[in-house]
Design a protein around this motif. Structure first.
Motif, PDB file in Angstrom:
ATOM      1  N   PHE A  18      41.742  38.137  36.317  1.00 10.05           N
ATOM      2  CA  PHE A  18      42.552  38.472  37.487  1.00 10.05           C
ATOM      3  C   PHE A  18      41.701  38.976  38.650  1.00 10.05           C
ATOM      4  CE2 PHE A  18      46.013  38.702  34.320  1.00 10.05           C
ATOM      5  CZ  PHE A  18      46.943  37.900  34.965  1.00 10.05           C
ATOM      6  N   LYS A  19      40.513  39.496  38.308  1.00  2.00           N
ATOM      7  CA  LYS A  19      39.652  40.049  39.360  1.00  2.00           C
ATOM      8  C   LYS A  19      38.670  39.021  39.896  1.00  2.00           C
ATOM      9  CE  LYS A  19      39.609  44.474  37.092  1.00  2.00           C
ATOM     10  NZ  LYS A  19      38.870  45.535  36.521  1.00  2.00           N
ATOM     11  N   ASN A  26      51.479  46.371  34.109  1.00  2.14           N
ATOM     12  CA  ASN A  26      50.336  45.507  34.414  1.00  2.14           C
ATOM     13  C   ASN A  26      49.061  46.241  34.011  1.00  2.14           C
ATOM     14  OD1 ASN A  26      48.835  43.349  35.435  1.00  2.14           O
ATOM     15  ND2 ASN A  26      48.675  44.278  37.465  1.00  2.14           N
ATOM     16  N   ARG A  27      48.071  45.478  33.663  1.00  5.92           N
ATOM     17  CA  ARG A  27      46.759  46.005  33.272  1.00  5.92           C
ATOM     18  C   ARG A  27      46.843  46.878  32.019  1.00  5.92           C
ATOM     19  NH1 ARG A  27      43.218  47.603  38.401  1.00  5.92           N
ATOM     20  NH2 ARG A  27      41.688  47.229  36.791  1.00  5.92           N
ATOM     21  N   PHE A  56      51.584  42.238  31.881  1.00  7.91           N
ATOM     22  CA  PHE A  56      50.241  41.660  31.795  1.00  7.91           C
ATOM     23  C   PHE A  56      49.210  42.659  31.277  1.00  7.91           C
ATOM     24  CE2 PHE A  56      52.687  39.426  34.880  1.00  7.91           C
ATOM     25  CZ  PHE A  56      52.305  38.098  34.752  1.00  7.91           C
ATOM     26  N   LYS A  57      48.321  42.150  30.447  1.00  9.29           N
ATOM     27  CA  LYS A  57      47.214  42.985  29.963  1.00  9.29           C
ATOM     28  C   LYS A  57      46.108  43.045  31.014  1.00  9.29           C
ATOM     29  CE  LYS A  57      47.680  43.289  25.097  1.00  9.29           C
ATOM     30  NZ  LYS A  57      48.594  42.335  24.495  1.00  9.29           N
ATOM     31  N   GLU A  58      45.236  44.000  30.862  1.00  9.36           N
ATOM     32  CA  GLU A  58      44.036  44.099  31.691  1.00  9.36           C
ATOM     33  C   GLU A  58      43.131  42.914  31.350  1.00  9.36           C
ATOM     34  OE1 GLU A  58      42.854  46.596  33.876  1.00  9.36           O
ATOM     35  OE2 GLU A  58      40.909  45.641  34.062  1.00  9.36           O
ATOM     36  N   ARG A  59      42.871  42.053  32.340  1.00  5.83           N
ATOM     37  CA  ARG A  59      42.044  40.878  32.081  1.00  5.83           C
ATOM     38  C   ARG A  59      41.128  40.631  33.275  1.00  5.83           C
ATOM     39  NH1 ARG A  59      44.462  38.569  27.677  1.00  5.83           N
ATOM     40  NH2 ARG A  59      46.716  38.903  27.505  1.00  5.83           N
ATOM     41  N   GLY A 118      49.761  51.965  45.592  1.00  6.44           N
ATOM     42  CA  GLY A 118      48.838  50.841  45.753  1.00  6.44           C
ATOM     43  C   GLY A 118      48.082  50.585  44.453  1.00  6.44           C
ATOM     44  N   GLY A 119      47.521  49.402  44.346  1.00  8.68           N
ATOM     45  CA  GLY A 119      46.629  49.089  43.229  1.00  8.68           C
ATOM     46  C   GLY A 119      47.315  48.791  41.917  1.00  8.68           C
ATOM     47  N   THR A 120      48.617  48.507  41.939  1.00 10.22           N
ATOM     48  CA  THR A 120      49.296  48.249  40.664  1.00 10.22           C
ATOM     49  C   THR A 120      49.331  46.754  40.321  1.00 10.22           C
ATOM     50  OG1 THR A 120      51.462  48.124  41.720  1.00 10.22           O
ATOM     51  CG2 THR A 120      50.782  50.287  40.894  1.00 10.22           C
ATOM     52  N   GLY A 121      48.898  45.914  41.267  1.00  8.86           N
ATOM     53  CA  GLY A 121      48.827  44.479  40.997  1.00  8.86           C
ATOM     54  C   GLY A 121      49.846  43.643  41.752  1.00  8.86           C
ATOM     55  N   LYS A 122      50.468  44.212  42.767  1.00 10.91           N
ATOM     56  CA  LYS A 122      51.493  43.460  43.513  1.00 10.91           C
ATOM     57  C   LYS A 122      50.935  42.154  44.090  1.00 10.91           C
ATOM     58  CE  LYS A 122      52.234  47.061  46.186  1.00 10.91           C
ATOM     59  NZ  LYS A 122      51.551  48.116  45.445  1.00 10.91           N
ATOM     60  N   SER A 123      49.836  42.272  44.852  1.00  9.44           N
ATOM     61  CA  SER A 123      49.310  41.079  45.536  1.00  9.44           C
ATOM     62  C   SER A 123      48.780  40.056  44.530  1.00  9.44           C
ATOM     63  CB  SER A 123      48.187  41.472  46.499  1.00  9.44           C
ATOM     64  OG  SER A 123      48.625  42.483  47.364  1.00  9.44           O
ATOM     65  N   THR A 124      48.088  40.544  43.513  1.00 11.01           N
ATOM     66  CA  THR A 124      47.509  39.630  42.508  1.00 11.01           C
ATOM     67  C   THR A 124      48.615  38.868  41.779  1.00 11.01           C
ATOM     68  OG1 THR A 124      45.755  41.251  42.189  1.00 11.01           O
ATOM     69  CG2 THR A 124      45.970  39.548  40.499  1.00 11.01           C
ATOM     70  N   THR A 150      45.841  41.726  51.677  1.00 14.95           N
ATOM     71  CA  THR A 150      45.250  41.137  50.462  1.00 14.95           C
ATOM     72  C   THR A 150      45.810  39.740  50.182  1.00 14.95           C
ATOM     73  OG1 THR A 150      45.056  43.369  49.568  1.00 14.95           O
ATOM     74  CG2 THR A 150      44.766  41.567  48.007  1.00 14.95           C
TER      75      THR A 150
HETATM   76  N1  ADP Z   1      46.193  42.240  34.919  1.00 17.30           N
HETATM   77  C1  ADP Z   1      45.099  42.627  35.576  1.00 17.30           C
HETATM   78  N2  ADP Z   1      43.922  42.768  34.929  1.00 17.30           N
HETATM   79  C2  ADP Z   1      42.812  43.183  35.567  1.00 17.30           C
HETATM   80  N3  ADP Z   1      42.764  43.498  36.868  1.00 17.30           N
HETATM   81  C3  ADP Z   1      43.893  43.396  37.592  1.00 17.30           C
HETATM   82  C4  ADP Z   1      45.124  42.939  37.002  1.00 17.30           C
HETATM   83  N4  ADP Z   1      46.061  42.925  37.974  1.00 17.30           N
HETATM   84  C5  ADP Z   1      45.464  43.335  39.112  1.00 17.30           C
HETATM   85  N5  ADP Z   1      44.160  43.630  38.889  1.00 17.30           N
HETATM   86  C6  ADP Z   1      43.181  44.188  39.838  1.00 17.30           C
HETATM   87  O1  ADP Z   1      43.713  45.446  40.251  1.00 17.30           O
HETATM   88  C7  ADP Z   1      43.361  45.714  41.610  1.00 17.30           C
HETATM   89  C8  ADP Z   1      44.611  45.987  42.424  1.00 17.30           C
HETATM   90  O2  ADP Z   1      45.386  44.790  42.478  1.00 17.30           O
HETATM   91  P1  ADP Z   1      46.250  44.410  43.762  1.00 17.30           P
HETATM   92  O3  ADP Z   1      46.923  43.131  43.434  1.00 17.30           O
HETATM   93  O4  ADP Z   1      45.411  44.467  44.994  1.00 17.30           O
HETATM   94  O5  ADP Z   1      47.295  45.629  43.754  1.00 17.30           O
HETATM   95  P2  ADP Z   1      48.339  46.072  44.903  1.00 17.30           P
HETATM   96  O6  ADP Z   1      48.695  44.848  45.677  1.00 17.30           O
HETATM   97  O7  ADP Z   1      49.489  46.642  44.140  1.00 17.30           O
HETATM   98  O8  ADP Z   1      47.646  47.099  45.740  1.00 17.30           O
HETATM   99  C9  ADP Z   1      42.567  44.524  42.100  1.00 17.30           C
HETATM  100  O9  ADP Z   1      41.189  44.825  41.937  1.00 17.30           O
HETATM  101  C10 ADP Z   1      42.977  43.405  41.127  1.00 17.30           C
HETATM  102  O10 ADP Z   1      41.969  42.434  40.982  1.00 17.30           O
END
Ligand code: ADP
Ligand code: MG
Length: 284
Positions: free
Chosen positions: A244-245, A206-207, A238-241, A36-42, A69
């Motif tokens: 996205f949050k 990502n990030r 993608f870079k940490e930005r 979890g938390g790798t950015g899938k949903s975002t 999410t």
């Molecule tokens: N490129 C990015 N830069 C900064 N924050 C990010 C980036 N991609 C995702 N996030 C943040 O990382 C966290 C996890 O993202 P999320 O999409 O919920 O992951 P997953 O679906 O894999 O669990 C969230 O707080 C989201 O806002």
């Protein structure tokens, strides 16, 4: 019936159509990684909005409906779109695992429900599916329907280890797969047996930090090396930005020009990163 359709999300405003839209057969894109938390949903949401902006008809499926999410992001977007017709909407389907106690029955019910849903979506150009950061029956089934699996991972050997065992042995060339790579491999076989199709697997970082660290270079080197052996494509991602949050509550993405945020260099660079993903998908 196990899935529920969110009717408020059915507004498909396709007035902003990019004439350069490529005509192509329907593509099913699954975002997956059992961490979890790798950015899938975002990233799923950002890809969806990119596709809508190009004039494609997009359905979204949230297989991670319990966490929800993507569903929450789309619900927030639906509210924003009520006052702004430029905010384009996908048609959204949250789906829930069968509640049967028997694994066999659960798998069968999930498969029937999911294949029925996918069949009903044949009028869409793209189906973008978000999956949970865990290994569920429904998630595996969703993976087996993918034309493309996109696996975002963070810039860490711990993340790599959850996909592929990152041991010193592997650095010298031999490969041990851990469970996520095995799941993808299994679903590639399932897909091939079902309809002789193949699944394109993309791993992206990502990030990532803006600083060029030794760790980052080493990770990129190993991913490039492994991509040929394990049959995935590696793209830098993608870079940490912060952007996205920030946009979740409004349901907007960095592609929505009406965002209250003023575009800065970081946003422009992030849009470019998104374009690179579209290019990798042969869409842009
Ligand atoms: N490129 C990015 N830069 C900064 N924050 C990010 C980036 N991609 C995702 N996030 C943040 O990382 C966290 C996890 O993202 P999320 O999409 O919920 O992951 P997953 O679906 O894999 O669990 C969230 O707080 C989201 O806002
Ligand atoms: Mg998620």
């Amino acid at each position: 019936m196990i899935f529920h359709k969110i009717s408020c999300c059915c507004k498909l405003t396709l007035s902003i159509v990019n004439n350069g839209k490529k005509l192509m057969p329907q593509k099913i894109i699954v975002f997956g990684n059992q961490k979890g938390g790798t950015g899938k949903s975002t990233l799923a949401m950002h890809l969806v909005v990119s596709l809508l902006h190009q004039g494609y008809k997009v359905a979204t499926v949230d297989v991670d409906a319990r966490q929800g999410t993507l569903t929450r992001y789309i619900e927030n977007r639906a509210k924003t779109s009520q006052n702004n017709s430029n905010v384009l909407m996908p048609t959204h389907y949250p789906v829930f695992d069968s509640s049967s106690d028997s694994i066999k029955v659960m798998n069968r019910e999930n498969f029937l429900m999911f294949s029925e849903l996918i069949n009903s979506l044949n009028g869409f150009d793209f189906i973008v599916i978000d999956t949970p950061g865990s290994d569920t029956s429904l998630s595996k089934i969703a993976h087996s329907f993918a034309d493309v699996i996109i696996t975002p991972m963070n810039e860490s050997f711990i993340d790599l280890d959850l996909i592929i065992k990152a041991t010193p042995v592997q650095r010298s060339g031999s490969v041990k797969t851990s469970s996520y790579a095995e799941i993808v491999w299994e679903q590639k076989k399932t897909r091939a047996l079902r309809d002789h199709s193949s699944i394109d697997w993309i791993i992206l970082l990502n990030r990532t930090s803006s600083i060029e660290s030794r760790n980052k270079k080493e990770l990129e080197r190993i991913l490039t090396l492994l991509s040929k052996r394990l049959g995935f494509r590696f793209i830098k991602g993608f870079k940490e930005r912060i952007i996205f949050k920030e946009l979740f509550l409004s349901g907007l993405t960095l592609l929505d020009s009406n965002s209250s945020q003023k575009l800065n260099l970081s946003h422009i660079a992030a849009r470019q990163e998104l374009k690179e993903l579209l290019k990798a998908l042969n869409i842009y």
